[in-house]
Write an enzyme that holds these catalytic residues in place. Structure first.
Site, short mmCIF file in Angstrom:
data_model
loop_
_atom_site.label_atom_id
_atom_site.label_comp_id
_atom_site.label_asym_id
_atom_site.label_seq_id
_atom_site.Cartn_x
_atom_site.Cartn_y
_atom_site.Cartn_z
CG ASP A 17 -9.00 -7.48 -3.42
OD1 ASP A 17 -8.33 -8.00 -2.52
OD2 ASP A 17 -9.66 -6.43 -3.26
CB SER A 46 -0.91 0.00 1.23
OG SER A 46 -1.56 1.25 1.39
CD GLN A 78 -3.30 0.86 -2.60
OE1 GLN A 78 -2.42 1.28 -1.87
NE2 GLN A 78 -4.55 1.23 -2.47
NE ARG A 128 -11.68 -13.83 4.80
CZ ARG A 128 -11.54 -12.76 4.03
NH1 ARG A 128 -10.89 -12.87 2.88
NH2 ARG A 128 -12.03 -11.59 4.39
CB THR A 153 -6.58 1.85 -5.46
OG1 THR A 153 -5.89 0.65 -5.08
CG2 THR A 153 -7.96 1.85 -4.82
CE LYS A 210 -7.11 -3.73 -4.50
NZ LYS A 210 -8.17 -2.95 -3.82
CE1 TYR A 252 -7.30 4.64 -2.48
CE2 TYR A 252 -5.27 3.88 -1.46
CZ TYR A 252 -6.64 3.81 -1.61
OH TYR A 252 -7.34 2.89 -0.88
CG HIS A 257 -11.39 -0.41 -1.43
ND1 HIS A 257 -10.61 0.27 -2.32
CD2 HIS A 257 -10.86 -0.14 -0.21
CE1 HIS A 257 -9.66 0.94 -1.69
NE2 HIS A 257 -9.79 0.70 -0.40
#
Length: 365
Positions: free
Chosen positions: A291, A113, A135, A295, A163, A236, A137, A260
């Site tokens: 994404d 991030s 990632q 699990r 993103t 993304k 922004y 998200h």
């Protein structure tokens, strides 16, 4: 890899979640597990996987079976990537450095991030040979965003995920109720300014539309970013097939189908529900990552059957980091890979390339 001992009953992602909740404060737990508004999209992410049954096959020839993946020129031993998650020192003192070390030990690529609580260079030093991606922004100051990408490239990062689905923060009611405040030690280590423009709303004016969206990114920004970044560029936050097509037209090298984690627009569809529509539009032109809600290894099998190239795992990796540090991260990734190999064996698929809609129930005629 150093860190606390892994609990002997930690044999699945859910076990790590259970242990992590006992080790984090209620405020941090609300941040980690929180979602937008009523959390419906977060819940739908899981329900979409749970509702999709698999079609077992018997007596398949499995000699030579493997899970290797070619991902932008690098061979990865399995299709699990660590999703971008901010402020990881909330979960562990070493934060993203420990996450990268554990991911690298298990052969996983990691998306870092731009709000990481460790420097890009420090993360890369902590895990030599790590397959790291940024990632990103688009900040109100576009030059600051380009500077972030440049610093990541200098640290050895291999690509950028833009993103695009969060020009404003979602309504995080759970965080607000818990009174979460970001402590200084977990603050963003690589940002010089805010991700979003502050509101300038006066009395009677919208707090979102006045100021906060003045610098919101547009398709023109994606085109400009593509022209100035030499690394592979993925977008993304794709859910709508028309956005998938537009992203390709702007030069995207890949797409990430994501809502998200249900943290932005509540009642957006589950990522798995949107995946087939995006895959049908893309027709294999670029890799697609899924994404949201992964699990189990069976989840990865279902996503690949519906058109994904690989999957990203988010919250469970923070659970593992909380409980076991780098060792916990590596352990959980190993569990997920073993679960995928088991599911492939029981559905008669020897490689990722062989995974198709035939592994899903009901069977096609």
């Amino acid at each position: 890899m150093s860190g606390p001992l892994i609990p002997p009953d930690a044999v699945s992602a859910e076990d790590y979640r259970r242990h992590a909740q006992t080790r984090l404060s209620p405020e941090v737990w609300a941040w980690l597990e929180g979602a937008g508004a009523d959390g419906l999209t977060r819940r739908w992410n899981r329900e979409a996987f749970d509702a999709q049954a698999l079609a077992p096959r018997i007596l398949a020839e499995m000699e030579g079976a493997q899970t290797w993946l070619d991902f932008f020129g690098r061979s990865l031993p399995h299709p699990f990537l660590v999703a971008p998650m901010a402020h990881q020192r909330l979960a562990h003192p070493e934060g993203e450095a420990a996450m990268a070390l554990g991911a690298t030990a298990a052969g996983a690529a990691m998306v870092v991030s731009c709000q990481a609580s460790r420097s890009f260079a420090g993360i890369a030093r902590a895990a030599p040979g790590a397959d790291l991606w940024l990632q990103l922004y688009l900040q109100p100051d576009r030059l600051a965003s380009l500077d972030l990408a440049q610093r990541a490239a200098e640290a050895g990062f291999r690509g950028v995920l833009l993103t695009a689905d969060a020009p404003v923060n979602g309504l995080r009611n759970e965080e607000a109720r818990a009174g979460f405040r970001l402590p200084p030690e977990a603050a963003s280590a690589n940002l010089a300014g805010p991700l979003h423009a502050p509101s300038r709303a006066g009395p009677g004016e919208s707090p979102v539309f006045k100021g906060m969206l003045d610098a919101a990114p547009t398709w023109r920004d994606l085109e400009a970013l593509r022209s100035r970044i030499g690394l592979p560029l993925l977008v993304k936050g794709i859910l709508h097939p028309a956005d998938a097509r537009r992203a390709l037209d702007c030069g995207a090298d890949g797409l990430v189908v994501s809502n998200h984690g249900g943290r932005v627009l509540d009642t957006a569809p589950a990522s798995l529900a949107a995946l087939p529509y995006v895959a049908a539009e893309v027709k294999g032109a670029v890799p697609i990552l899924l994404d949201g809600g992964v699990r189990r290894g069976t989840d990865a099998l279902k996503a690949l059957a519906l058109g994904a190239t690989a999957v990203m795992v988010g919250r469970p990796m923070l659970h593992a980091l909380t409980v076991g540090g780098a060792s916990g991260v590596a352990h959980l990734l190993t569990i997920l890979r073993a679960e995928l190999e088991t599911a492939m064996t029981l559905t008669g698929r020897r490689s990722l390339a062989e995974i198709d809609a035939g592994v899903l129930w009901p069977p096609k005629a």
